[in-house]
Design a protein around this motif. Structure first.
Motif, PDB file in Angstrom:
ATOM      1  N   GLU A  29     -31.687  10.368  42.646  1.00 26.75           N
ATOM      2  CA  GLU A  29     -30.891  11.397  43.303  1.00 26.75           C
ATOM      3  C   GLU A  29     -30.036  10.776  44.413  1.00 26.75           C
ATOM      4  O   GLU A  29     -30.553  10.123  45.313  1.00 26.75           O
ATOM      5  N   THR A  30     -28.738  11.006  44.332  1.00 23.78           N
ATOM      6  CA  THR A  30     -27.821  10.521  45.356  1.00 23.78           C
ATOM      7  C   THR A  30     -27.824  11.504  46.528  1.00 23.78           C
ATOM      8  O   THR A  30     -28.254  12.652  46.379  1.00 23.78           O
ATOM      9  N   PRO A  31     -27.338  11.089  47.693  1.00 23.86           N
ATOM     10  CA  PRO A  31     -27.263  12.028  48.818  1.00 23.86           C
ATOM     11  C   PRO A  31     -26.427  13.277  48.505  1.00 23.86           C
ATOM     12  O   PRO A  31     -26.770  14.374  48.928  1.00 23.86           O
ATOM     13  N   GLN A  32     -25.356  13.097  47.737  1.00 25.18           N
ATOM     14  CA  GLN A  32     -24.518  14.252  47.373  1.00 25.18           C
ATOM     15  C   GLN A  32     -25.295  15.223  46.478  1.00 25.18           C
ATOM     16  O   GLN A  32     -25.252  16.439  46.703  1.00 25.18           O
ATOM     17  N   LEU A  33     -26.007  14.709  45.486  1.00 23.91           N
ATOM     18  CA  LEU A  33     -26.790  15.582  44.614  1.00 23.91           C
ATOM     19  C   LEU A  33     -27.903  16.275  45.387  1.00 23.91           C
ATOM     20  O   LEU A  33     -28.184  17.454  45.162  1.00 23.91           O
ATOM     21  N   ARG A  34     -28.518  15.553  46.310  1.00 21.39           N
ATOM     22  CA  ARG A  34     -29.579  16.163  47.112  1.00 21.39           C
ATOM     23  C   ARG A  34     -29.025  17.281  47.982  1.00 21.39           C
ATOM     24  O   ARG A  34     -29.618  18.349  48.090  1.00 21.39           O
ATOM     25  N   LYS A  88     -25.330  16.526  37.989  1.00 18.57           N
ATOM     26  CA  LYS A  88     -26.632  15.973  37.611  1.00 18.57           C
ATOM     27  C   LYS A  88     -26.606  15.480  36.173  1.00 18.57           C
ATOM     28  O   LYS A  88     -27.120  14.402  35.868  1.00 18.57           O
ATOM     29  N   ALA A  91     -24.629  12.256  36.073  1.00 18.24           N
ATOM     30  CA  ALA A  91     -25.393  11.146  36.643  1.00 18.24           C
ATOM     31  C   ALA A  91     -26.494  10.696  35.684  1.00 18.24           C
ATOM     32  O   ALA A  91     -26.718   9.494  35.508  1.00 18.24           O
ATOM     33  N   TRP A  95     -26.773   7.093  33.912  1.00 13.23           N
ATOM     34  CA  TRP A  95     -28.002   6.332  34.106  1.00 13.23           C
ATOM     35  C   TRP A  95     -28.593   5.917  32.763  1.00 13.23           C
ATOM     36  O   TRP A  95     -29.110   4.812  32.617  1.00 13.23           O
TER      37      TRP A  95
END
Length: 102
Positions: A29-34, A88, A91, A95
């Motif tokens: 999880e990236t900061p933006q997704l979080r 998400k 990403a 991944w």
């Protein structure tokens, strides 16, 4: 005694699943997704509180304000939810197809 047996069995089950799934199924999880996920959860929680409070709103003015706030929260939750889900999925796809360094 019982707790150690449960922990041992859970550890064995986790290793067994890990052996069958060598690659992570989701991207970190990236900061933006979080931030988007937390925003979505907060909006849905506020929507739930507002929905629960609707019967307590007795004055017509408060009902109108409550209805407007409910619609605004519902609309923003749909928009944020769709944006988060799209980001998400992208990403996770990136991944999954990344080149593996071994």
């Amino acid at each position: 005694m019982m707790v150690t047996r449960i922990r041992a069995r859970l550890g064995a089950a986790k290793r067994s699943i890990g052996d069958r799934l060598p690659a992570p199924m989701a991207a970190p999880e990236t900061p933006q997704l979080r931030r988007m996920r937390v925003t979505l959860i907060t909006g849905l929680a506020m929507l739930a509180v507002l929905t629960a409070a609707v019967p307590a709103l007795s004055q017509a003015c408060l009902r109108a304000i409550g209805a407007f706030a409910w619609l605004a929260l519902a609309g923003s939750s749909v928009i944020v939810g769709l944006r988060w889900l799209t980001a998400k999925i992208r990403a996770d796809d990136a991944w999954a197809v990344r080149e593996r360094e071994e």
